[in-house]
Design a protein around this motif. Structure first.
Motif, PDB file in Angstrom:
ATOM      1  N   TYR B 184      39.783  73.573  83.451  1.00 18.34           N
ATOM      2  CA  TYR B 184      39.551  72.655  82.327  1.00 18.34           C
ATOM      3  C   TYR B 184      38.277  73.032  81.583  1.00 18.34           C
ATOM      4  O   TYR B 184      38.189  72.927  80.365  1.00 18.34           O
ATOM      5  CB  TYR B 184      39.472  71.206  82.810  1.00 18.34           C
ATOM      6  N   GLU B 185      37.294  73.487  82.368  1.00 16.64           N
ATOM      7  CA  GLU B 185      36.032  73.857  81.753  1.00 16.64           C
ATOM      8  C   GLU B 185      36.188  75.081  80.844  1.00 16.64           C
ATOM      9  O   GLU B 185      35.596  75.146  79.772  1.00 16.64           O
ATOM     10  CB  GLU B 185      34.995  74.124  82.827  1.00 16.64           C
ATOM     11  N   ILE B 186      36.995  76.037  81.284  1.00 18.86           N
ATOM     12  CA  ILE B 186      37.238  77.227  80.453  1.00 18.86           C
ATOM     13  C   ILE B 186      37.898  76.810  79.143  1.00 18.86           C
ATOM     14  O   ILE B 186      37.556  77.311  78.072  1.00 18.86           O
ATOM     15  CB  ILE B 186      38.096  78.249  81.216  1.00 18.86           C
ATOM     16  N   LEU B 187      38.826  75.842  79.244  1.00 18.06           N
ATOM     17  CA  LEU B 187      39.489  75.344  78.039  1.00 18.06           C
ATOM     18  C   LEU B 187      38.463  74.757  77.066  1.00 18.06           C
ATOM     19  O   LEU B 187      38.468  75.041  75.866  1.00 18.06           O
ATOM     20  CB  LEU B 187      40.520  74.280  78.427  1.00 18.06           C
ATOM     21  N   ASN B 188      37.517  73.961  77.622  1.00 22.36           N
ATOM     22  CA  ASN B 188      36.468  73.359  76.786  1.00 22.36           C
ATOM     23  C   ASN B 188      35.557  74.412  76.172  1.00 22.36           C
ATOM     24  O   ASN B 188      35.171  74.296  75.008  1.00 22.36           O
ATOM     25  CB  ASN B 188      35.639  72.383  77.622  1.00 22.36           C
ATOM     26  N   ILE B 189      35.213  75.415  76.983  1.00 21.79           N
ATOM     27  CA  ILE B 189      34.344  76.471  76.474  1.00 21.79           C
ATOM     28  C   ILE B 189      35.022  77.198  75.314  1.00 21.79           C
ATOM     29  O   ILE B 189      34.404  77.498  74.301  1.00 21.79           O
ATOM     30  CB  ILE B 189      33.993  77.466  77.614  1.00 21.79           C
ATOM     31  N   TRP B 190      36.313  77.414  75.452  1.00 24.99           N
ATOM     32  CA  TRP B 190      37.060  78.098  74.383  1.00 24.99           C
ATOM     33  C   TRP B 190      37.073  77.254  73.109  1.00 24.99           C
ATOM     34  O   TRP B 190      36.864  77.760  72.010  1.00 24.99           O
ATOM     35  CB  TRP B 190      38.490  78.373  74.867  1.00 24.99           C
ATOM     36  N   GLU B 206      47.722  77.503  85.385  1.00 21.91           N
ATOM     37  CA  GLU B 206      46.518  77.874  84.659  1.00 21.91           C
ATOM     38  C   GLU B 206      46.871  78.511  83.320  1.00 21.91           C
ATOM     39  O   GLU B 206      46.304  78.174  82.281  1.00 21.91           O
ATOM     40  CB  GLU B 206      45.764  78.918  85.478  1.00 21.91           C
ATOM     41  N   ALA B 207      47.822  79.445  83.376  1.00 21.85           N
ATOM     42  CA  ALA B 207      48.232  80.155  82.169  1.00 21.85           C
ATOM     43  C   ALA B 207      48.728  79.172  81.118  1.00 21.85           C
ATOM     44  O   ALA B 207      48.361  79.262  79.948  1.00 21.85           O
ATOM     45  CB  ALA B 207      49.322  81.168  82.510  1.00 21.85           C
ATOM     46  N   LEU B 208      49.531  78.185  81.543  1.00 24.80           N
ATOM     47  CA  LEU B 208      50.107  77.234  80.590  1.00 24.80           C
ATOM     48  C   LEU B 208      49.068  76.267  80.040  1.00 24.80           C
ATOM     49  O   LEU B 208      49.154  75.838  78.897  1.00 24.80           O
ATOM     50  CB  LEU B 208      51.237  76.452  81.254  1.00 24.80           C
ATOM     51  N   LEU B 209      48.095  75.927  80.854  1.00 25.04           N
ATOM     52  CA  LEU B 209      47.039  75.033  80.396  1.00 25.04           C
ATOM     53  C   LEU B 209      46.218  75.696  79.293  1.00 25.04           C
ATOM     54  O   LEU B 209      45.828  75.053  78.319  1.00 25.04           O
ATOM     55  CB  LEU B 209      46.130  74.655  81.571  1.00 25.04           C
ATOM     56  N   LEU B 210      45.968  76.994  79.458  1.00 25.32           N
ATOM     57  CA  LEU B 210      44.973  77.649  78.616  1.00 25.32           C
ATOM     58  C   LEU B 210      45.545  78.431  77.436  1.00 25.32           C
ATOM     59  O   LEU B 210      44.940  78.487  76.377  1.00 25.32           O
ATOM     60  CB  LEU B 210      44.127  78.604  79.480  1.00 25.32           C
ATOM     61  N   ALA B 211      46.722  79.039  77.618  1.00 24.10           N
ATOM     62  CA  ALA B 211      47.130  80.107  76.707  1.00 24.10           C
ATOM     63  C   ALA B 211      47.772  79.613  75.414  1.00 24.10           C
ATOM     64  O   ALA B 211      48.422  78.575  75.376  1.00 24.10           O
ATOM     65  CB  ALA B 211      48.092  81.043  77.410  1.00 24.10           C
ATOM     66  N   ASN B 212      47.585  80.388  74.326  1.00 20.13           N
ATOM     67  CA  ASN B 212      48.431  80.294  73.146  1.00 20.13           C
ATOM     68  C   ASN B 212      49.689  81.120  73.369  1.00 20.13           C
ATOM     69  O   ASN B 212      50.785  80.736  72.988  1.00 20.13           O
ATOM     70  CB  ASN B 212      47.725  80.827  71.904  1.00 20.13           C
ATOM     71  N   ARG B 213      49.440  82.301  73.963  1.00 19.29           N
ATOM     72  CA  ARG B 213      50.562  83.166  74.295  1.00 19.29           C
ATOM     73  C   ARG B 213      50.385  83.731  75.685  1.00 19.29           C
ATOM     74  O   ARG B 213      49.262  84.006  76.114  1.00 19.29           O
ATOM     75  CB  ARG B 213      50.639  84.327  73.301  1.00 19.29           C
ATOM     76  N   ILE B 214      51.502  83.903  76.381  1.00 16.42           N
ATOM     77  CA  ILE B 214      51.453  84.493  77.716  1.00 16.42           C
ATOM     78  C   ILE B 214      52.254  85.782  77.695  1.00 16.42           C
ATOM     79  O   ILE B 214      53.378  85.815  77.191  1.00 16.42           O
ATOM     80  CB  ILE B 214      52.035  83.531  78.775  1.00 16.42           C
TER      81      ILE B 214
END
Lengths: 250, 263
Positions: B184-190, B206-214
């Motif tokens: 979650y923190e990486i998402l916020n940092i982004w 993790e991939a689905l939480l963060l990515a625009n594309r996988i």
């Protein structure tokens, strides 16, 4: 913490007293002659009374040990850097370093004397040969143990090879290098005494031989104790330097 | 958002000398385009060569063939040194220098890149604030927990204000709870820093939480892209409740099917 400190301070003193009183009592009780095994009290007395006679030899020994050690450490580290960085250097030099570690030094000293005479040079060279190899071997271990990840970090920053070496590889290997330096301190002292043993009339090693030939065992022991003190001083000096330099050590 | 920051063209990588038995092909003709400010995740099994791909992207390894275009310039098989300042690389095992404090590790980056002055010192504080470690400036790595160390690693990769953040399995060495928190923190940092992010992971959630594309990599060497998945989950839905999101569960099912079918 303080209790621990007192323990580590008091324990060796008590042990010291136990050994030397034990020694003193046994020699007195069994009436062992002085030329065979003197009493510690006699040895300590000789260390003080004969100090003016010992002092120039102590000085020569300290000088030789320090000079040889100071030359040997950078040579050992530099060579290790080259050996671990370039395969060619490794192939060319490693067998000879191993050779120098394995050959009993005492067998080399007469040869060295043949080439260089009985002066200070031969003793310093002996000390260098004896101590650089152990620095070299430990430093090699240290450099080889640097994780690839560290190099990758530097590569990801676009750092040059020299930058990586100075900023990351050397500090990462520092604690292994210091193990070698510590050992070199001990090896320098023993190397110096062996060189003085074999030839010449200067230094504590030569005096140990001289006094024992005349059955002056007390003086002989006094010199041995001074050698121990020189060795301990080296050890403390290096430990002190290590604490100052590797302050981050866990 | 439509600016293409990376254009990767048929990148291959093999180790060992040509025409010998020891030659191992790791990557075969991977091509992709990465947009500015996009979060791209590369998903693959362990040992499939995804880290190797990331190292080529991050200028640590040269490719064997193909070419990489960055910011409209073709750099061939290896990104040159002076361009690497535009990248920040986060390693799997934090890779902090144990003889430097938290602050010292961030300063190390600035020293290496010859970035001096007030504004950069202020940036150290700013980055430590973003990862929530402002109070731990003077601690050494061994005094921090695994999750904290990894956060320092992320702050370090951001301190020189790069255009691209490259994360090589940044959560791989952490325990499950810390792992979730930090994702979650990486998402916020982004969201806060607006960087282009390329991340490698083996974790579907993790991939689905963060990515625009996988990009899913095939599990057998030499690896190549087997699927490209657009993660059309709105940014507002990406938080602790993402597991209730319908699209999330559909995509998760789909990717799990892909992974299962390729084994």
């Amino acid at each position: 913490m303080t209790k621990k400190r007192i323990e580590s301070f008091i324990a060796p003193i008590i042990m010291f007293l136990l050994i030397f009183t034990g020694w003193e009592i046994i020699v007195r009780a069994l009436k062992i002659p002085k030329w065979l095994l003197p009493m510690p009290s006699q040895i300590f007395k000789s260390m003080i009374v004969n100090f003016p006679a010992f002092w120039p030899h102590i000085l020569v020994t300290i000088e030789t040990v320090l000079l040889g050690f100071i030359i040997a450490v950078p040579i050992g580290i530099l060579l290790a850097s080259l050996i671990t960085s370039f395969k060619v250097v490794n192939a060319a030099l490693s067998p000879y370093v191993t050779f120098l570690v394995m050959v009993p030094l005492i067998s080399l000293v007469p040869l060295l004397m043949l080439f260089m005479g009985y002066g200070m040079n031969v003793r310093v060279v002996t000390v260098i040969i004896q101590s650089f190899a152990v620095v070299n071997m430990n430093a090699c271990t240290g450099f080889n143990n640097v994780p690839i990840m560290r190099q990758e970090l530097m590569q990801s920053l676009g750092a040059s090879r020299l930058q990586s070496y100075r900023r990351v590889i050397l500090p990462t290997a520092a604690s292994d290098i210091f193990t070698g330096v510590r050992l070199a301190g001990i090896f320098a002292t023993t190397g110096c005494i062996s060189a003085e043993y074999v030839g010449g009339n200067m230094g504590l090693g030569s005096q140990i031989i001289k006094y024992s030939q005349f059955l002056k065992t007390t003086e002989s022991f006094a010199c041995i104790f001074y050698v121990t003190i020189v060795g301990l001083m080296m050890y403390w000096l290096i430990s002190f330097a290590q604490k100052k330099i590797i302050s981050w050590k866990i | 958002m439509e600016n293409k920051i990376f254009r990767i063209n048929r990148i291959s990588k093999s180790f060992g000398s040509e025409n010998s038995d020891s030659k191992v092909e790791v990557i075969k003709e991977i091509s992709m385009e990465i947009l500015e400010k996009e979060f791209v995740v590369i998903l693959g099994n362990s040992g499939c060569g995804k880290s190797t791909f990331l190292k080529i992207l991050g200028g640590i390894l040269p490719a064997s063939s193909g070419n990489i275009e960055f910011n409209g310039k073709d750099y061939g098989q290896e990104i040159p040194r002076d361009v690497l300042k535009k990248f920040g690389f986060v390693f799997q095992n934090n890779n902090l220098l144990q003889w430097r404090t938290t602050e010292g590790n961030l300063r190390f980056m600035l020293e290496m890149m010859h970035l001096k002055g007030e504004q950069w010192t202020a940036r150290i504080d700013e980055m430590l604030d973003i990862v929530g470690l402002k109070a731990y400036k003077k601690e050494y790595p061994h005094e921090l927990s695994g999750g904290m160390r990894q956060r320092v690693g992320i702050a370090r990769a951001l301190v020189h204000n790069p255009d691209v953040l490259i994360l090589d399995q940044p959560l791989g060495a952490l325990d499950a709870i810390t792992r979730k928190m930090l994702s979650y923190e990486i998402l916020n940092i982004w969201k806060k820093t607006q960087k282009t992010v390329v991340m490698v992971t083996n974790n579907v959630d993790e991939a689905l939480l963060l990515a625009n594309r996988i990009f899913v990599l095939s599990p057998v060497l030499p690896t190549t892209i087997s699927h490209e998945i657009q993660v059309n989950i709105p940014i507002t839905a990406r938080d602790e409740n993402i597991y209730e999101n319908q699209r999330f569960n559909e995509l998760r099912e789909m990717i799990n099917d892909i992974v299962r079918s390729t084994i």
